[in-house]
Design a protein around this motif. Sequence first.
Motif, PDB file in Angstrom:
ATOM      1  N   GLY A 174       0.833  -1.197   0.000  1.00 34.06           N
ATOM      2  CA  GLY A 174       0.000   0.000   0.000  1.00 34.06           C
ATOM      3  C   GLY A 174       0.871   1.253   0.000  1.00 34.06           C
ATOM      4  N   GLN A 175       0.235   2.368   0.282  1.00 32.68           N
ATOM      5  CA  GLN A 175       0.902   3.666   0.411  1.00 32.68           C
ATOM      6  C   GLN A 175       1.330   4.293  -0.908  1.00 32.68           C
ATOM      7  N   CYS A 176       1.020   3.650  -2.029  1.00 34.91           N
ATOM      8  CA  CYS A 176       1.400   4.256  -3.294  1.00 34.91           C
ATOM      9  C   CYS A 176       0.579   5.523  -3.508  1.00 34.91           C
ATOM     10  N   GLY A 177       1.213   6.507  -4.087  1.00 30.87           N
ATOM     11  CA  GLY A 177       0.548   7.799  -4.258  1.00 30.87           C
ATOM     12  C   GLY A 177       0.782   8.387  -5.636  1.00 30.87           C
ATOM     13  N   ASP A 178       0.551   9.682  -5.747  1.00 33.26           N
ATOM     14  CA  ASP A 178       0.645  10.371  -7.039  1.00 33.26           C
ATOM     15  C   ASP A 178       1.941  10.047  -7.776  1.00 33.26           C
ATOM     16  N   ALA A 179       3.057  10.101  -7.064  1.00 35.48           N
ATOM     17  CA  ALA A 179       4.351   9.915  -7.723  1.00 35.48           C
ATOM     18  C   ALA A 179       4.457   8.519  -8.328  1.00 35.48           C
ATOM     19  N   ASP A 180       3.932   7.535  -7.612  1.00 31.60           N
ATOM     20  CA  ASP A 180       3.998   6.154  -8.113  1.00 31.60           C
ATOM     21  C   ASP A 180       3.099   5.976  -9.338  1.00 31.60           C
ATOM     22  N   TYR A 181       1.889   6.511  -9.240  1.00 36.00           N
ATOM     23  CA  TYR A 181       0.955   6.375 -10.363  1.00 36.00           C
ATOM     24  C   TYR A 181       1.471   7.117 -11.590  1.00 36.00           C
ATOM     25  N   LEU A 182       1.997   8.310 -11.371  1.00 37.57           N
ATOM     26  CA  LEU A 182       2.482   9.076 -12.529  1.00 37.57           C
ATOM     27  C   LEU A 182       3.708   8.433 -13.155  1.00 37.57           C
ATOM     28  N   ALA A 183       4.516   7.777 -12.338  1.00 38.09           N
ATOM     29  CA  ALA A 183       5.685   7.063 -12.900  1.00 38.09           C
ATOM     30  C   ALA A 183       5.191   5.930 -13.806  1.00 38.09           C
ATOM     31  N   VAL A 184       4.124   5.282 -13.395  1.00 37.48           N
ATOM     32  CA  VAL A 184       3.552   4.214 -14.220  1.00 37.48           C
ATOM     33  C   VAL A 184       2.933   4.792 -15.494  1.00 37.48           C
ATOM     34  N   TRP A 185       2.326   5.933 -15.357  1.00 38.33           N
ATOM     35  CA  TRP A 185       1.787   6.602 -16.559  1.00 38.33           C
ATOM     36  C   TRP A 185       2.940   6.908 -17.531  1.00 38.33           C
ATOM     37  N   ASP A 186       3.987   7.536 -16.989  1.00 38.74           N
ATOM     38  CA  ASP A 186       5.123   7.932 -17.833  1.00 38.74           C
ATOM     39  C   ASP A 186       5.777   6.751 -18.532  1.00 38.74           C
ATOM     40  N   HIS A 187       5.956   5.668 -17.813  1.00 39.78           N
ATOM     41  CA  HIS A 187       6.831   4.614 -18.329  1.00 39.78           C
ATOM     42  C   HIS A 187       6.101   3.374 -18.823  1.00 39.78           C
ATOM     43  N   ILE A 188       4.789   3.311 -18.592  1.00 36.69           N
ATOM     44  CA  ILE A 188       4.031   2.163 -19.106  1.00 36.69           C
ATOM     45  C   ILE A 188       2.813   2.614 -19.899  1.00 36.69           C
ATOM     46  N   LEU A 189       1.869   3.258 -19.223  1.00 39.33           N
ATOM     47  CA  LEU A 189       0.581   3.505 -19.869  1.00 39.33           C
ATOM     48  C   LEU A 189       0.662   4.443 -21.073  1.00 39.33           C
ATOM     49  N   ILE A 190       1.338   5.560 -20.902  1.00 38.70           N
ATOM     50  CA  ILE A 190       1.355   6.545 -21.993  1.00 38.70           C
ATOM     51  C   ILE A 190       2.086   6.002 -23.234  1.00 38.70           C
ATOM     52  N   PRO A 191       3.269   5.412 -23.053  1.00 33.60           N
ATOM     53  CA  PRO A 191       3.917   4.829 -24.248  1.00 33.60           C
ATOM     54  C   PRO A 191       3.053   3.771 -24.937  1.00 33.60           C
ATOM     55  N   VAL A 192       2.356   2.967 -24.158  1.00 32.56           N
ATOM     56  CA  VAL A 192       1.502   1.938 -24.752  1.00 32.56           C
ATOM     57  C   VAL A 192       0.316   2.579 -25.472  1.00 32.56           C
ATOM     58  N   ALA A 193      -0.276   3.599 -24.848  1.00 30.78           N
ATOM     59  CA  ALA A 193      -1.418   4.263 -25.472  1.00 30.78           C
ATOM     60  C   ALA A 193      -0.998   4.896 -26.798  1.00 30.78           C
ATOM     61  N   GLU A 194       0.221   5.451 -26.833  1.00 23.65           N
ATOM     62  CA  GLU A 194       0.726   6.033 -28.082  1.00 23.65           C
ATOM     63  C   GLU A 194       0.812   4.978 -29.173  1.00 23.65           C
ATOM     64  N   ALA A 195       1.301   3.813 -28.792  1.00 22.85           N
ATOM     65  CA  ALA A 195       1.469   2.746 -29.783  1.00 22.85           C
ATOM     66  C   ALA A 195       0.125   2.136 -30.177  1.00 22.85           C
ATOM     67  N   TYR A 196      -0.748   1.993 -29.219  1.00 22.40           N
ATOM     68  CA  TYR A 196      -2.026   1.310 -29.475  1.00 22.40           C
ATOM     69  C   TYR A 196      -2.991   2.209 -30.245  1.00 22.40           C
ATOM     70  N   ASN A 197      -2.915   3.492 -29.951  1.00 23.19           N
ATOM     71  CA  ASN A 197      -3.768   4.474 -30.619  1.00 23.19           C
ATOM     72  C   ASN A 197      -5.256   4.125 -30.504  1.00 23.19           C
ATOM     73  N   PRO A 198      -5.778   4.176 -29.278  1.00 24.82           N
ATOM     74  CA  PRO A 198      -7.165   3.751 -29.062  1.00 24.82           C
ATOM     75  C   PRO A 198      -8.164   4.681 -29.740  1.00 24.82           C
ATOM     76  N   ASP A 199      -9.338   4.144 -30.077  1.00 27.07           N
ATOM     77  CA  ASP A 199     -10.418   4.965 -30.624  1.00 27.07           C
ATOM     78  C   ASP A 199     -11.250   5.588 -29.509  1.00 27.07           C
ATOM     79  N   ILE A 200     -11.218   4.956 -28.338  1.00 31.41           N
ATOM     80  CA  ILE A 200     -11.947   5.483 -27.184  1.00 31.41           C
ATOM     81  C   ILE A 200     -11.307   4.907 -25.927  1.00 31.41           C
ATOM     82  N   ILE A 201     -11.389   5.637 -24.832  1.00 32.17           N
ATOM     83  CA  ILE A 201     -10.842   5.155 -23.557  1.00 32.17           C
ATOM     84  C   ILE A 201     -11.973   5.049 -22.542  1.00 32.17           C
TER      85      ILE A 201
END
Length: 685
Positions: free
Chosen positions: A243-270
């Motif tokens: 537990g105890q994960c916060g903004d910094a942890d979530y944003l690190a995951v956004w930066d290094h996992i979710l956003i790069p994947v979303a760029e590659a996947y190019n979704p039509d809707i989220i």
Amino acid sequence: MNSSPEDRRSARVGLAYDERMCLHATPDGESHPENPERIRAIWRKLEAEGIPDRCILLKIKEAEDAIIASVHTRNHIKLIRNISSKKFDSRRLMIASKLNSIYFNEGSSKAAYLAAGTVIEATENVANGNLDSAIAVVRPPGHHAEANEAMGFCLFNNVAIAASYLLNERAELSMRRILIVDWDVHHGNGTQNMFYSDPRVLYFSVHRFDFGSFYPAGSDGSHCMIGEDQGVGYNINVPWEHGQCGDADYLAVWDHILIPVAEAYNPDIILISAGFDAAMGDPLGGCCVTPYGYSVMLKRLMKFADGKIVLALEGGYNLNSLANSVFACAKTLLEGSPIVGNFEGRPFESTWRVINEVRNELKTYWPVFSIDLPEEILIANVERYPIQAGINSSSDSDVEKDLEPSNAINFSSNNDVGDLILPLSKLNVDDGDSGELSHLRSQQNQPGTSEAYENSKEVTTETCNDLFHWRSSLSKVDVWYGSYGSNMWKPRFLCYIEGGKVEGMTKPCRGALDKTPPKDIIWKSVPHRFFFARSYSNTWGHGGVAFLNPQSNINDKSYMCIYRITLEQFNDLLIQENAATEQFESPLVDSRDIEFLVKNSFMSVESIKGGWYSNILYLGEQDGIPILTMTCSLSDVEKFKSGELPVCAPPKAYENTLLKGLLEGTELSSEEAIGYLKDAVARNL
Ligand code: X5A
Ligand code: ZN
């Protein structure tokens, strides 16, 4: 739909809420975290902030069975449709009790159909361009609901139904790639399973996992679950270790996992499975995401899919955190920029480990993950650890320095008695001791940990420091863990510390939270009989496993390999040996229990009573440190004797592991070791 005339510049944001979703409540009026006040609190806050006036209010309607049927079975739909009817009055409680974390009342059916229908409506209107984005304030939540099973407060899987509706019923809207972002603190097992082999849906979830012990528990939420067949690579789990994960942890995951994947996947809707139980102050989640954090997470997703985003409420159980977080998201969608705020702290060391594991697991499917993370990030961020309360009080270490050796319990060990451990009666236990065992207190500060303590200060928050209390104090106490079974072979024992498995094991171990290897290893023998019983184990399959008779007998002699580990690690061992899956907010064995054990020589651990190894034995001491092992209860021994419980030879792989342990640790020849094991199989209890 009616839009507000004076606010033309802001985005067309759909908003859906209906008081009838409050009809679903506990049948007996008992309090429950997933209660009607959740969505009322959200609505009150949005109204107070003038949000509904700036949004387009959506028509609320019940989902149609034909649409629900694209992800749920006929039987499940029938159950949810009928569960609230009169003729189920007498069976409702019983049916709910057979499900995992579910209640039903007369309003459940209505609410479930409305929740699903509302998410469909919101999704359809975003997909067809009537709206830019939408928020569905719905309950009951959905992401735990499986095709044929309600669970985890969820009846219908609202988000999965909406996704499948777009794909299968509204092909003309050309929503060919749907990204589901599940930021609820729990893993959305239902959603994962429904699209596990479907590349048209990329399911991404970040959740507490705690090595498989956090709800819904098990391996579904592991980062190894990456999809199958056509869908391989299109399932991404980011499992927090604690537990105890916060903004910094979530944003690190956004930066290094979710956003790069979303760029590659190019979704039509989220579609966002927007639980807010990772919010600071949530009673179930134990994480620390702020409204600002949610706002930034959302904003970063708005650059994809032309901003087509639907938020569907999942969990979130602190009414204030919940309402404030939803408000922050609404404002972000309306204004196109995050709310005012700032970050504190930086990601945990474990967050970088998890991010690397996820990227590594998926790099063949998402080439962008093959680029190594910049080393500076890793180096600059390695020192933040979850709070282990108690350790950042500065007086703590002083107490240890002040210890007077004369206070210590005098075990006056006599190691000359060969390798037989002293019987309890020979131990001089000083009853005048103030409480804790002084010799246990006089333990080491482990190297490297003091820095961690320093760093943990900065992340203190009121709500985020409960979980690790017991771990911190017990990490400073050493014990010897005595093994007489397969754990005598060090690599097998290490599975319980480091996680993983060795040859012959059918499934990997979770490991301890503290993965430090044992500080010392010694071989001994003990005046207890060891034997094989039971006929099947999860780890080894068919065959018996080793137990030690809790009763000592001077004529018995069993080999034992003792590992010096922390009492915290011993607790993690105990949890794994007893196949316990829940989280323990308090330790199973603490320093006081050891005092008890020293006096009484064994202790049954109440909270794991059904476990096969729930009986802790105290076997004397070594170098002033108690030797503990775990075995069955005396009453199990009686049942093994009477035949009520099976006695059975060990499976080959298990026996081989014991053999390896004995050969590497003792002077026994191969023949002697085999004879020792054969003897244990042959003799009566
Ligand atoms: C939707 C959601 C949590 C279930 C927890 C059950 N469910 N202990 O947050
Ligand atoms: Zn949840």
